[in-house]
Every structure is written in C-alpha cells, then in structure tokens.
Design a protein around this motif. Structure first.
Motif, PDB file in Angstrom:
ATOM      1  N   ALA A  73       0.450  -1.370  -0.063  1.00  0.00           N
ATOM      2  CA  ALA A  73       0.238   0.033   0.289  1.00  0.00           C
ATOM      3  C   ALA A  73       0.755   1.630  -0.032  1.00  0.00           C
ATOM      4  CB  ALA A  73      -0.925  -0.026   1.251  1.00  0.00           C
ATOM      5  N   PHE A  74       2.166   1.133   0.282  1.00  0.00           N
ATOM      6  CA  PHE A  74       2.507   2.260   0.324  1.00  0.00           C
ATOM      7  C   PHE A  74       2.827   3.400  -0.909  1.00  0.00           C
ATOM      8  CE2 PHE A  74       5.428   0.510   3.647  1.00  0.00           C
ATOM      9  CZ  PHE A  74       5.053   1.611   4.387  1.00  0.00           C
ATOM     10  N   THR A  75       2.712   4.665  -1.445  1.00  0.00           N
ATOM     11  CA  THR A  75       2.657   4.797  -1.990  1.00  0.00           C
ATOM     12  C   THR A  75       4.101   5.701  -2.379  1.00  0.00           C
ATOM     13  OG1 THR A  75       1.608   7.315  -1.011  1.00  0.00           O
ATOM     14  CG2 THR A  75       0.232   6.115  -2.216  1.00  0.00           C
ATOM     15  N   ILE A  76       5.025   5.666  -1.369  1.00  0.00           N
ATOM     16  CA  ILE A  76       6.486   6.606  -1.195  1.00  0.00           C
ATOM     17  C   ILE A  76       7.613   5.628  -1.469  1.00  0.00           C
ATOM     18  CG2 ILE A  76       7.901   7.859   0.782  1.00  0.00           C
ATOM     19  CD1 ILE A  76       5.480   8.010   2.785  1.00  0.00           C
ATOM     20  N   PRO A  77       8.366   6.173  -2.446  1.00  0.00           N
ATOM     21  CA  PRO A  77       9.773   5.088  -2.266  1.00  0.00           C
ATOM     22  C   PRO A  77      10.273   4.539  -1.236  1.00  0.00           C
ATOM     23  CG  PRO A  77       9.184   7.692  -3.669  1.00  0.00           C
ATOM     24  CD  PRO A  77       8.530   7.817  -2.851  1.00  0.00           C
ATOM     25  N   ASN A  78      11.054   4.028  -0.743  1.00  0.00           N
ATOM     26  CA  ASN A  78      11.322   3.392   0.054  1.00  0.00           C
ATOM     27  C   ASN A  78      12.859   2.452   0.342  1.00  0.00           C
ATOM     28  OD1 ASN A  78      11.736   2.699   2.783  1.00  0.00           O
ATOM     29  ND2 ASN A  78       9.579   2.998   3.677  1.00  0.00           N
ATOM     30  N   ILE A  79      13.581   2.881   0.808  1.00  0.00           N
ATOM     31  CA  ILE A  79      14.807   2.038   0.712  1.00  0.00           C
ATOM     32  C   ILE A  79      15.294   1.518   2.124  1.00  0.00           C
ATOM     33  CG2 ILE A  79      16.917   1.785  -0.657  1.00  0.00           C
ATOM     34  CD1 ILE A  79      16.865   3.894  -2.229  1.00  0.00           C
ATOM     35  N   PRO A  80      14.741   0.660   2.250  1.00  0.00           N
ATOM     36  CA  PRO A  80      15.148  -0.100   3.635  1.00  0.00           C
ATOM     37  C   PRO A  80      16.386  -0.433   4.333  1.00  0.00           C
ATOM     38  CG  PRO A  80      13.644  -1.588   2.438  1.00  0.00           C
ATOM     39  CD  PRO A  80      13.689  -0.685   1.888  1.00  0.00           C
ATOM     40  N   SER A  81      16.816  -0.101   5.119  1.00  0.00           N
ATOM     41  CA  SER A  81      18.803  -0.031   5.913  1.00  0.00           C
ATOM     42  C   SER A  81      18.900  -1.064   5.823  1.00  0.00           C
ATOM     43  CB  SER A  81      18.700   0.882   7.212  1.00  0.00           C
ATOM     44  OG  SER A  81      18.005  -0.046   7.689  1.00  0.00           O
ATOM     45  N   ARG A  82      17.869  -2.130   5.789  1.00  0.00           N
ATOM     46  CA  ARG A  82      18.496  -3.292   5.930  1.00  0.00           C
ATOM     47  C   ARG A  82      19.716  -3.579   4.708  1.00  0.00           C
ATOM     48  NH1 ARG A  82      14.043  -5.729   7.698  1.00  0.00           N
ATOM     49  NH2 ARG A  82      12.673  -4.252   7.494  1.00  0.00           N
ATOM     50  N   LEU A  83      19.036  -3.185   3.181  1.00  0.00           N
ATOM     51  CA  LEU A  83      19.591  -3.287   2.494  1.00  0.00           C
ATOM     52  C   LEU A  83      20.786  -3.632   2.234  1.00  0.00           C
ATOM     53  CD1 LEU A  83      19.066  -4.439  -0.694  1.00  0.00           C
ATOM     54  CD2 LEU A  83      18.691  -2.010  -0.714  1.00  0.00           C
ATOM     55  N   THR A  84      21.363  -2.614   3.297  1.00  0.00           N
ATOM     56  CA  THR A  84      23.220  -2.349   2.917  1.00  0.00           C
ATOM     57  C   THR A  84      23.616  -3.354   3.872  1.00  0.00           C
ATOM     58  OG1 THR A  84      22.613  -0.474   5.267  1.00  0.00           O
ATOM     59  CG2 THR A  84      23.429   0.267   3.050  1.00  0.00           C
ATOM     60  N   GLY A  85      22.700  -4.067   4.529  1.00  0.00           N
ATOM     61  CA  GLY A  85      23.537  -5.094   5.828  1.00  0.00           C
ATOM     62  C   GLY A  85      23.866  -6.390   4.877  1.00  0.00           C
ATOM     63  N   TYR A  86      22.521  -6.130   3.848  1.00  0.00           N
ATOM     64  CA  TYR A  86      22.604  -7.436   3.126  1.00  0.00           C
ATOM     65  C   TYR A  86      23.885  -7.169   1.813  1.00  0.00           C
ATOM     66  CZ  TYR A  86      17.963  -8.672   4.318  1.00  0.00           C
ATOM     67  OH  TYR A  86      16.901  -8.642   5.673  1.00  0.00           O
ATOM     68  N   TRP A  87      23.685  -6.137   1.738  1.00  0.00           N
ATOM     69  CA  TRP A  87      24.923  -6.102   0.595  1.00  0.00           C
ATOM     70  C   TRP A  87      26.780  -5.808   1.543  1.00  0.00           C
ATOM     71  CZ3 TRP A  87      22.905  -0.775  -1.103  1.00  0.00           C
ATOM     72  CH2 TRP A  87      21.758  -1.565  -2.876  1.00  0.00           C
ATOM     73  N   ALA A  88      26.902  -5.502   2.756  1.00  0.00           N
ATOM     74  CA  ALA A  88      28.305  -5.650   3.176  1.00  0.00           C
ATOM     75  C   ALA A  88      28.099  -7.341   3.789  1.00  0.00           C
ATOM     76  CB  ALA A  88      28.023  -5.376   4.911  1.00  0.00           C
ATOM     77  N   GLY A  89      27.067  -7.734   3.679  1.00  0.00           N
ATOM     78  CA  GLY A  89      27.393  -9.828   3.804  1.00  0.00           C
ATOM     79  C   GLY A  89      27.479 -10.361   2.707  1.00  0.00           C
ATOM     80  N   GLY A  90      27.611  -9.708   1.766  1.00  0.00           N
ATOM     81  CA  GLY A  90      27.693 -10.247   0.244  1.00  0.00           C
ATOM     82  C   GLY A  90      26.702 -10.601  -0.488  1.00  0.00           C
ATOM     83  N   VAL A  91      25.169 -11.169  -0.092  1.00  0.00           N
ATOM     84  CA  VAL A  91      24.594 -11.679  -0.071  1.00  0.00           C
ATOM     85  C   VAL A  91      23.514 -11.060  -1.405  1.00  0.00           C
ATOM     86  CG1 VAL A  91      22.399 -10.660   1.280  1.00  0.00           C
ATOM     87  CG2 VAL A  91      22.548 -13.294   0.799  1.00  0.00           C
ATOM     88  N   ALA A  92      23.311 -12.386  -2.214  1.00  0.00           N
ATOM     89  CA  ALA A  92      22.213 -11.702  -3.037  1.00  0.00           C
ATOM     90  C   ALA A  92      20.390 -11.324  -2.587  1.00  0.00           C
ATOM     91  CB  ALA A  92      20.951 -12.686  -3.604  1.00  0.00           C
ATOM     92  N   VAL A  93      19.983 -10.475  -3.031  1.00  0.00           N
ATOM     93  CA  VAL A  93      18.750  -9.596  -2.503  1.00  0.00           C
ATOM     94  C   VAL A  93      17.518 -10.893  -2.899  1.00  0.00           C
ATOM     95  CG1 VAL A  93      17.930  -7.780  -2.022  1.00  0.00           C
ATOM     96  CG2 VAL A  93      20.200  -7.888  -1.071  1.00  0.00           C
ATOM     97  N   MET A  94      16.442 -10.289  -1.943  1.00  0.00           N
ATOM     98  CA  MET A  94      14.884 -10.633  -2.808  1.00  0.00           C
ATOM     99  C   MET A  94      14.299  -9.832  -2.234  1.00  0.00           C
ATOM    100  SD  MET A  94      12.588 -13.962  -3.880  1.00  0.00           S
ATOM    101  CE  MET A  94      14.257 -15.002  -4.189  1.00  0.00           C
ATOM    102  N   ALA A  95      13.590  -9.119  -3.173  1.00  0.00           N
ATOM    103  CA  ALA A  95      12.680  -7.929  -2.524  1.00  0.00           C
ATOM    104  C   ALA A  95      11.110  -8.121  -2.913  1.00  0.00           C
ATOM    105  CB  ALA A  95      13.019  -6.745  -3.057  1.00  0.00           C
TER     106      ALA A  95
END
Length: 337
Positions: A315-337
């Motif tokens: 339902a969100f109408t606002i662009p949003n980039i959860p901060s958890r994403l940077t943690g995933y990248w720091a761990g070198g893990v693939a991301v599914m959103a």
C-alpha cells in the motif's frame, strides 16, 4: 557540513536528537555509526536519546560520545494512543533535559532524523536560542506512511495536524538529506512551497567494519543447523506492519514441504508475537525466529546465507529503501525484494 581541515580551526559542535540510538556497548545502528564517524572526523558531538533502562537516565559516556539519556516513556511496541502521547511529549521532555545538562554547550548544527517529526518545536527553539542550523535526515515520510497503512484517515483532523507539522519540519530545516532521488522528487512534488535547494541525496550507510570479507559457511551453518546444500533465506530488521512480514510466513508455508529451503527471521517489532503464533499454528519447521543478534554475528550469518529478503507493504505510495539492504550488501548476499 564538513569539519574544517585547518589545524587551528574551531571544531564543529553538533547536537544529535533521535529515537533509535543504540548504546555502542550493546550494538550499533544507522545513527550510532553516523555519530561515531563524525566524532572520528573531529566533530564535537553530543547525543540526546531515550533511556532504554530507567537506570541509564542522565548524561553518560557511551564509547567516546556524551549521550544524554532522557526518560521518555515507551515509544515502540505499544498502542497507538500511548505512542502518540509519548511522541507529542517528547520535545518537552528533551527540552527540560537539554536545559539542565547541555544548553551551555553551543551547537553549530542540530541533526535530527525522522521519525519523529514531533521534535520540530524543539529544533525551532534551539535554532532561536543558539543560532544553530538544522539538518534533517529524512527517512520516514510521516504522516503519509500512516495514511498508506490505514492508521490515519487522509484529510481527517489528525492527518491535517500532522501534515502541518510535517510542513513546518521542512521549513525549519536548513538542509534535508533524502535516501533516494525518488524521495527528493516526492517531497518536492508534495510540498510546492518548499525550497528544493534544501534537499539533497543522503543514501543509507553502513560502517566499513561490518563488511564481511572472510567467510566460514560451514561453521556458521552448523551453528544455525542449516545444511550446506540448503537454501538459507534471512530477513533481518524491524518486524512491523510496514514490512508486512505475514507475507513471509505465507511464503514459508507454501514451501514447507521442500526441505531444501530454510528461513531465519531476526528482529523485534509489533508483529513479532503474531509471527510467533503463526509459525506455531502452521507448524512451520522451516522458519526460525530470533529476537536479536550482536551486529558481528548477524553479519557472519548474512555472509553464509544465500538470500537476503526485503519486504514492504504494497500500500505504500512513498519511495522507500530499507536500511537492511546495506547490511545484506555488506554480507555479500543476493537480495530478493
């Protein structure tokens, strides 16, 4: 807002006002990492944040940072009415504590992230009292996110009140850092009278020390009782309505007969108890729910995972980039959103 490179220059004084500020002895967060980095760069910084425990009220040193912990009452994981009251009282409680402990120290900048926007009266007062400038780290765009999730009726008196407070927040800020170009465009389009030059891009960040280079998949997976051949999917962070984590439980139930897929959910929030009940009622042996982990252990888990999961309410109408994403990248893990 950069410290001067001149050796005899007066260092910048920064007052950071926030809600989610972790004691560095217990862990780290987006904002504690920012404060620590500013301190390392020579900025004189003081923090005002809620007291997590009654025994920790007052001015303390956490790491190398002076932190004024204020008795605010609970702000998370409580009913909406109680949460609203405590948030509306927040600037008064912070103001009393600041006048007692910090006000003789003159800040050049006052930094405050959203949430909450209820600190705006305090920021306005501090600007008038000290001549400081205000920097807003814009993450949650409230009250629109509350409208999107059905917590508030668009156009109702509560919405109109908080909308005026939101507009005042942008007016009081001298600079506004947004997490994405989409957020910049959204704020400008929704607030035609706002000076667009105030806004700039401030992406989410993570401390370098959390970037995992060495991996020990076998040892970490043994700790979590996950086989090397299994697909390990991790969801880490807040467990609230915005994340719509119930959808993840639906997914886990849909694949529960496939023993090659495992889910680990790490976090706390308003939906945690509901998640726990669903896992038990649906007999989901492929899901493990954990309250919290030390940051280093969490990053090692991510480095041994196959997929990091990002969920947001549709339902969100606002662009949003959860901060958890940077943690995933720091761990070198693939991301599914």
């Amino acid at each position: 807002m950069q410290p001067s490179s001149k050796p005899d220059a007066k260092p910048l004084n920064v007052l950071f006002l926030g809600l989610s500020y972790a004691d560095v002895e217990d862990g780290s967060s987006l904002y504690s990492e920012l404060v620590e980095e500013l301190s390392r760069e020579g900025v004189e910084i003081q923090v005002v944040a809620p007291a997590i425990e009654a025994a920790k009220v007052g001015l303390r040193t956490e790491g190398r940072i002076p932190v004024l912990r204020v008795a605010t009452g609970p702000l998370f994981g409580i009913g909406l009415v109680r949460k609203a009251i405590n948030n509306l009282l927040l600037p008064l409680r912070y103001c009393i504590a600041i006048r007692r402990h910090v006000l003789k120290w003159q800040p050049d900048w006052v930094i405050t992230p959203t949430p909450p926007i209820t600190l705006t009266p305090l920021v306005w007062w501090l600007k008038r009292k000290t001549g400081a400038r205000a920097y807003l780290i814009l993450r949650d765009i409230f009250p629109q996110n509350a409208v999107d999730l059905g917590f508030m009726r668009a156009g109702g008196p509560t919405h109109r009140f908080f909308r005026l407070l939101e507009q005042w927040t942008y007016a009081v800020a001298d600079r506004i850092g947004c997490m994405s170009p989409g957020n910049v465009d959204y704020v400008v389009n929704q607030n035609p009278g706002l000076d667009a030059d105030k806004l700039h891009l401030l992406p989410n960040w993570i401390a370098e020390r959390h970037v995992v280079i060495q991996r020990d998949n076998r040892k970490v997976r043994e700790r979590w009782r996950v086989e090397e051949s299994e697909l390990l999917c991790v969801f880490g962070g807040n467990l609230g309505k915005p994340q719509q984590v119930g959808f993840l439980i639906d997914v886990a139930e849909a694949v529960k007969d496939d023993r090659r897929i495992r889910f680990v959910i790490i976090g706390e929030g308003t939906e945690r108890e509901s998640l726990l009940r669903s896992i038990k009622e649906r007999n989901l042996g492929n899901v493990r729910l954990v309250d919290r982990l030390p940051r280093a252990e969490y990053q090692r888990l991510l480095a041994s995972a196959d997929v990091g999961l990002v969920l947001l309410h549709e339902a969100f109408t606002i662009p949003n980039i959860p901060s958890r994403l940077t943690g995933y990248w720091a761990g070198g893990v693939a991301v599914m959103a």
